[in-house]
Write a protein that holds these residues in place. Structure first.
Motif, PDB file in Angstrom:
ATOM      1  N   VAL A 162       0.824  -1.207   0.000  1.00 27.33           N
ATOM      2  CA  VAL A 162       0.000   0.000   0.000  1.00 27.33           C
ATOM      3  C   VAL A 162       0.863   1.264   0.000  1.00 27.33           C
ATOM      4  N   LEU A 163       2.020   1.180   0.645  1.00 23.57           N
ATOM      5  CA  LEU A 163       2.925   2.330   0.713  1.00 23.57           C
ATOM      6  C   LEU A 163       3.812   2.442  -0.524  1.00 23.57           C
ATOM      7  N   GLY A 164       3.626   1.548  -1.489  1.00 21.49           N
ATOM      8  CA  GLY A 164       4.424   1.617  -2.710  1.00 21.49           C
ATOM      9  C   GLY A 164       5.856   1.154  -2.515  1.00 21.49           C
ATOM     10  N   GLN A 165       6.117   0.430  -1.407  1.00 27.79           N
ATOM     11  CA  GLN A 165       7.481   0.043  -1.084  1.00 27.79           C
ATOM     12  C   GLN A 165       7.864  -1.304  -1.694  1.00 27.79           C
ATOM     13  N   LEU A 166       6.986  -1.852  -2.538  1.00 29.07           N
ATOM     14  CA  LEU A 166       7.344  -3.080  -3.242  1.00 29.07           C
ATOM     15  C   LEU A 166       7.487  -2.837  -4.744  1.00 29.07           C
ATOM     16  N   ASP A 167       7.257  -1.576  -5.158  1.00 25.72           N
ATOM     17  CA  ASP A 167       7.300  -1.263  -6.581  1.00 25.72           C
ATOM     18  C   ASP A 167       8.656  -1.580  -7.192  1.00 25.72           C
ATOM     19  N   PHE A 168       9.722  -1.477  -6.395  1.00 29.01           N
ATOM     20  CA  PHE A 168      11.063  -1.718  -6.940  1.00 29.01           C
ATOM     21  C   PHE A 168      11.231  -3.177  -7.355  1.00 29.01           C
ATOM     22  N   ALA A 169      10.388  -4.073  -6.787  1.00 25.20           N
ATOM     23  CA  ALA A 169      10.582  -5.503  -7.048  1.00 25.20           C
ATOM     24  C   ALA A 169       9.444  -6.122  -7.870  1.00 25.20           C
ATOM     25  N   PHE A 170       8.200  -5.704  -7.593  1.00 26.13           N
ATOM     26  CA  PHE A 170       7.055  -6.398  -8.189  1.00 26.13           C
ATOM     27  C   PHE A 170       6.115  -5.440  -8.923  1.00 26.13           C
ATOM     28  N   THR A 171       5.685  -5.834 -10.097  1.00 28.47           N
ATOM     29  CA  THR A 171       4.624  -5.070 -10.750  1.00 28.47           C
ATOM     30  C   THR A 171       3.282  -5.452 -10.139  1.00 28.47           C
ATOM     31  N   ASP A 172       3.165  -6.711  -9.699  1.00 29.27           N
ATOM     32  CA  ASP A 172       1.957  -7.186  -9.017  1.00 29.27           C
ATOM     33  C   ASP A 172       2.384  -7.965  -7.774  1.00 29.27           C
ATOM     34  N   PRO A 173       2.212  -7.367  -6.584  1.00 25.63           N
ATOM     35  CA  PRO A 173       2.654  -8.056  -5.365  1.00 25.63           C
ATOM     36  C   PRO A 173       1.759  -9.234  -4.976  1.00 25.63           C
ATOM     37  N   GLY A 174       0.675  -9.468  -5.717  1.00 23.57           N
ATOM     38  CA  GLY A 174      -0.253 -10.550  -5.375  1.00 23.57           C
ATOM     39  C   GLY A 174       0.410 -11.914  -5.243  1.00 23.57           C
ATOM     40  N   PRO A 175       1.172 -12.352  -6.255  1.00 25.40           N
ATOM     41  CA  PRO A 175       1.799 -13.676  -6.145  1.00 25.40           C
ATOM     42  C   PRO A 175       2.782 -13.781  -4.974  1.00 25.40           C
ATOM     43  N   SER A 176       3.496 -12.710  -4.674  1.00 26.51           N
ATOM     44  CA  SER A 176       4.418 -12.745  -3.536  1.00 26.51           C
ATOM     45  C   SER A 176       3.636 -12.879  -2.231  1.00 26.51           C
ATOM     46  N   TYR A 177       2.510 -12.180  -2.152  1.00 25.62           N
ATOM     47  CA  TYR A 177       1.655 -12.282  -0.963  1.00 25.62           C
ATOM     48  C   TYR A 177       1.106 -13.707  -0.819  1.00 25.62           C
ATOM     49  N   ALA A 178       0.670 -14.269  -1.944  1.00 21.65           N
ATOM     50  CA  ALA A 178       0.147 -15.646  -1.932  1.00 21.65           C
ATOM     51  C   ALA A 178       1.231 -16.622  -1.485  1.00 21.65           C
ATOM     52  N   GLN A 179       2.455 -16.422  -1.988  1.00 21.50           N
ATOM     53  CA  GLN A 179       3.578 -17.275  -1.598  1.00 21.50           C
ATOM     54  C   GLN A 179       3.845 -17.157  -0.098  1.00 21.50           C
ATOM     55  N   CYS A 180       3.775 -15.935   0.409  1.00 16.88           N
ATOM     56  CA  CYS A 180       3.983 -15.684   1.834  1.00 16.88           C
ATOM     57  C   CYS A 180       2.936 -16.446   2.655  1.00 16.88           C
ATOM     58  N   LEU A 181       1.670 -16.383   2.252  1.00 16.88           N
ATOM     59  CA  LEU A 181       0.615 -17.125   2.951  1.00 16.88           C
ATOM     60  C   LEU A 181       0.883 -18.629   2.879  1.00 16.88           C
ATOM     61  N   ASP A 182       1.291 -19.109   1.709  1.00 19.63           N
ATOM     62  CA  ASP A 182       1.559 -20.543   1.550  1.00 19.63           C
ATOM     63  C   ASP A 182       2.715 -20.994   2.447  1.00 19.63           C
ATOM     64  N   GLU A 183       3.757 -20.157   2.518  1.00 20.44           N
ATOM     65  CA  GLU A 183       4.904 -20.521   3.362  1.00 20.44           C
ATOM     66  C   GLU A 183       4.515 -20.543   4.836  1.00 20.44           C
ATOM     67  N   LEU A 184       3.672 -19.579   5.250  1.00 22.40           N
ATOM     68  CA  LEU A 184       3.207 -19.571   6.637  1.00 22.40           C
ATOM     69  C   LEU A 184       2.344 -20.802   6.904  1.00 22.40           C
ATOM     70  N   HIS A 185       1.498 -21.138   5.941  1.00 22.89           N
ATOM     71  CA  HIS A 185       0.648 -22.320   6.075  1.00 22.89           C
ATOM     72  C   HIS A 185       1.513 -23.567   6.245  1.00 22.89           C
ATOM     73  N   PRO A 241       3.668 -28.758   9.435  1.00 23.42           N
ATOM     74  CA  PRO A 241       4.956 -29.315   9.014  1.00 23.42           C
ATOM     75  C   PRO A 241       4.805 -30.618   8.219  1.00 23.42           C
ATOM     76  N   GLN A 242       3.728 -31.369   8.430  1.00 21.83           N
ATOM     77  CA  GLN A 242       3.600 -32.644   7.726  1.00 21.83           C
ATOM     78  C   GLN A 242       3.472 -32.451   6.217  1.00 21.83           C
ATOM     79  N   THR A 243       2.921 -31.272   5.791  1.00 18.99           N
ATOM     80  CA  THR A 243       2.743 -31.023   4.355  1.00 18.99           C
ATOM     81  C   THR A 243       3.670 -29.922   3.868  1.00 18.99           C
ATOM     82  N   GLU A 244       4.657 -29.615   4.696  1.00 18.67           N
ATOM     83  CA  GLU A 244       5.428 -28.396   4.454  1.00 18.67           C
ATOM     84  C   GLU A 244       6.448 -28.530   3.315  1.00 18.67           C
ATOM     85  N   SER A 245       6.795 -27.375   2.742  1.00 18.04           N
ATOM     86  CA  SER A 245       7.894 -27.325   1.759  1.00 18.04           C
ATOM     87  C   SER A 245       8.867 -26.254   2.198  1.00 18.04           C
ATOM     88  N   ARG A 246       9.558 -26.533   3.276  1.00 11.80           N
ATOM     89  CA  ARG A 246      10.514 -25.586   3.849  1.00 11.80           C
ATOM     90  C   ARG A 246      11.718 -25.387   2.952  1.00 11.80           C
TER      91      ARG A 246
END
Lengths: 235, 235
Positions: B200-223, B228-233
């Motif tokens: 929201v603060l525009g602080q990801l513009d340097f890396a991503f045109t669409d931060p959606g996939p990175s956010y989704a990846q972050c949620l998946d990694e937290l999940h 741990p039984q289904t994890e991909s660490r």
């Protein structure tokens, strides 16, 4: 010195004075106080006269942002040089702590440049975008990667759409990190910078009276993730 | 209905109209447009008349923040109920995606309430602090913890000063999570909320045109970290 040179110098000196005045207003009275008229009033010139140096509020705000940005960069470089013979991991810890210390020592400046909703009018001109700023941290990731590697996710496990953007980032930034290592760098960057943004925005008040120890823990966990031999991962 | 009741109702109705008008100004013209005078003008009343309903700009801003806060809470509860028979982990993913969707659908409102530097004048009154908001997520962590546990750090490995604050948070919030699980909850919360703030603060513009996939990846990694039984660490 020719008349033109003298004029150009005087012009630059006045521009610098305008930025210094704008910054003093920001620090003393907050972001809403940084208006072209307020700056002009304090300098004893007219608003229209000031517009000869910065054509709009946005231009002035961008120039102020660039000055602040340069200061933080200098601070980070000083942090890095203070531990010139340290390992990349130790330097990353030092930089992480240095970043927060600067933000807390310069709350108005940090909020102005690095934690302002873009929808309220960007305070950064294009040439002051985040590149240099995150690159100080990325440089240490690159050194670490090329000396001892660190654990990554397999590129094929990255979310759809993320991998292509990472490839693009790698290309644009000129980093020597491969895509999977760039992902770890950016994830780590988001954790520390996100933590700092939440603190500055008051979004950690519900949990912490002092977010410092949580930030330190976050840095330590990232350090452990980058150095699995000494790591203390969740059980 | 007594005259006093009628007066009280009319008073409340006017207060509601003031908040609705303030919100319309925010959405249409940005945060700087939300002034007592602008709201009064649009309603066809005088500034002093409006002050009989909200005694200051800060009071009005706080009330507007409370309305927005209530809307987001309702949205999150709808997200949760849509998957009422899902696992806590699946509900957390749903809530995480729902939070970002709401923020992107309501950029001005999100920035106003949840991503505004506190130094520019808090827009939240004390009674609208983050508690309820993070508690929607915490509730799922509690369910998950009591059904299947998740990996934690040993309490004695937590940074000096952090553990005491976590104990305090556990006590104040009334959560049934032990300190080491509360740490995982808060760390996870900071990762997703920090990611969102940076976007929201525009602080990801340097890396991503669409931060959606990175956010989704972050949620998946937290999940994965929570399961741990289904994890991909990281390898």
């Amino acid at each position: 010195m020719s008349t033109i040179d003298r004029r150009a110098r005087r012009h630059e000196a006045t521009r610098a004075e305008i930025r210094t005045t704008a910054r003093a207003l920001l620090v003393e009275r907050g972001p809403d106080a940084v208006t072209v008229n307020a700056v002009a009033r304090r300098m004893g010139i007219s608003g229209p006269a000031l517009y000869r140096y910065y054509a709009s509020h946005q231009a002035l705000a961008g120039a102020l942002g660039a000055d602040i940005h340069a200061d933080l960069l200098m601070h980070l470089n000083t942090c890095r040089e203070a531990g010139a013979d340290a390992s990349p991991g130790a330097t990353l810890l030092r930089l992480g702590h240095g970043l927060r210390r600067w933000a807390l020592d310069h709350p108005e400046e940090f909020a102005w440049t690095f934690a302002r909703p873009t929808s309220t009018g960007s305070s950064l001109s294009p040439d002051t975008a985040g590149e240099d700023f995150e690159a100080v941290f990325r440089h240490e990731f690159e050194t670490l990667w090329h000396t001892s590697r660190f654990p990554t996710h397999a590129p094929e496990t990255l979310a759809v759409g993320l991998r292509a953007q990472l490839e693009d980032y790698v290309r644009r930034s000129g980093t020597s990190l491969p895509v999977e290592a760039a992902h770890i760098f950016l994830s780590s960057w988001m954790r520390i910078y996100g933590h700092l943004c939440m603190e500055v925005l008051g979004q950690l008040d519900f949990a912490f009276t002092d977010p410092g120890p949580s930030y330190a823990q976050c840095l330590d966990e990232l350090h452990a993730q980058l150095h699995p031999q000494t790591e203390s991962r969740p059980r």
